[in-house]
Scaffold this motif. Structure first.
Motif, short mmCIF file in Angstrom:
data_model
loop_
_atom_site.label_atom_id
_atom_site.label_comp_id
_atom_site.label_asym_id
_atom_site.label_seq_id
_atom_site.Cartn_x
_atom_site.Cartn_y
_atom_site.Cartn_z
N MET A 14 -11.20 -25.16 8.27
CA MET A 14 -9.60 -25.64 8.36
C MET A 14 -9.48 -25.51 10.24
SD MET A 14 -7.54 -23.57 5.48
CE MET A 14 -6.13 -24.08 6.53
N TYR A 15 -10.47 -24.92 10.79
CA TYR A 15 -10.12 -24.65 12.15
C TYR A 15 -11.14 -25.19 12.90
CZ TYR A 15 -7.24 -20.57 11.49
OH TYR A 15 -6.01 -19.77 10.85
N LEU A 16 -12.09 -26.50 12.44
CA LEU A 16 -12.97 -27.31 12.97
C LEU A 16 -12.60 -27.83 14.38
CD1 LEU A 16 -15.69 -28.31 13.19
CD2 LEU A 16 -14.84 -30.43 11.69
N GLU A 17 -11.28 -28.34 14.45
CA GLU A 17 -10.79 -29.07 15.55
C GLU A 17 -10.46 -28.01 16.66
OE1 GLU A 17 -10.96 -32.28 16.46
OE2 GLU A 17 -11.98 -32.37 14.49
N VAL A 18 -9.96 -26.87 16.24
CA VAL A 18 -9.46 -25.76 17.26
C VAL A 18 -10.79 -25.21 17.64
CG1 VAL A 18 -8.66 -23.44 17.43
CG2 VAL A 18 -7.25 -25.05 15.92
N LYS A 19 -11.75 -25.19 16.81
CA LYS A 19 -13.31 -24.66 17.55
C LYS A 19 -13.66 -25.79 18.57
CE LYS A 19 -16.81 -24.80 14.64
NZ LYS A 19 -17.90 -24.55 13.70
N LYS A 20 -13.65 -26.99 18.07
CA LYS A 20 -14.20 -27.96 19.15
C LYS A 20 -13.48 -28.01 20.61
CE LYS A 20 -15.81 -31.47 15.67
NZ LYS A 20 -15.51 -32.73 15.20
N GLN A 21 -12.10 -27.83 20.39
CA GLN A 21 -11.39 -27.90 21.43
C GLN A 21 -11.78 -26.37 22.42
OE1 GLN A 21 -9.42 -30.03 23.24
NE2 GLN A 21 -9.32 -28.43 24.66
N MET A 22 -11.86 -25.40 21.84
CA MET A 22 -12.11 -24.08 22.39
C MET A 22 -13.17 -24.26 23.08
SD MET A 22 -9.64 -22.07 22.18
CE MET A 22 -10.16 -20.20 22.32
N HIS A 23 -14.33 -24.79 22.52
CA HIS A 23 -15.45 -25.14 23.08
C HIS A 23 -15.44 -25.80 24.30
CE1 HIS A 23 -18.94 -23.08 20.74
NE2 HIS A 23 -18.07 -23.25 19.81
#
Length: 117
Positions: free
Chosen positions: A89-98
């Motif tokens: 559920m947090y895949l897009e958040v994770k990508k943006q944070m990276h």
């Protein structure tokens, strides 16, 4: 010059918040970067670095740690008890944070340990 009359060296990576304190309306950062490297030290926290926004915190343990990545939703979990790094559920958040972590490490020239980039 800044508070206390001290000269600010060009080697200092931080940004003065003096204008914020006196109420000037300025563009301010929305992400902070930090590095914790004093292991074992008093708190016994493994060496790591990360970024923090109002809502999320991404951490990378770069030395002597089985767990490498942590991601926290600070609105839902302000005590950072539930690592959501692998939560789909947090895949897009994770990508943006990276992306943000990579950019800020480049900005501050902290890219010696760039194995994840």
């Amino acid at each position: 010059m800044n508070y206390g009359g001290a000269h600010i060296s060009n080697e200092i990576q931080g940004e003065s918040f003096r204008k914020l304190v006196v109420g000037e309306n300025i563009k301010w950062r929305d992400t902070i970067y930090y590095r914790y490297y004093e292991y074992p030290g008093e708190h016994k926290v493994k060496r790591h670095y990360g970024i923090r926004t109002d809502c999320y915190k991404l951490i990378y343990f770069y030395y002597d740690s089985a767990l490498k990545w942590e991601l926290y939703d600070l609105e839902k979990d302000p005590s950072e008890m539930n690592n959501i790094y692998d939560d789909p559920m947090y895949l897009e958040v994770k990508k943006q944070m990276h992306r943000s972590l990579k950019a800020i490490r480049i900005k501050y020239k902290d890219v010696l340990n760039n194995s994840f980039m």
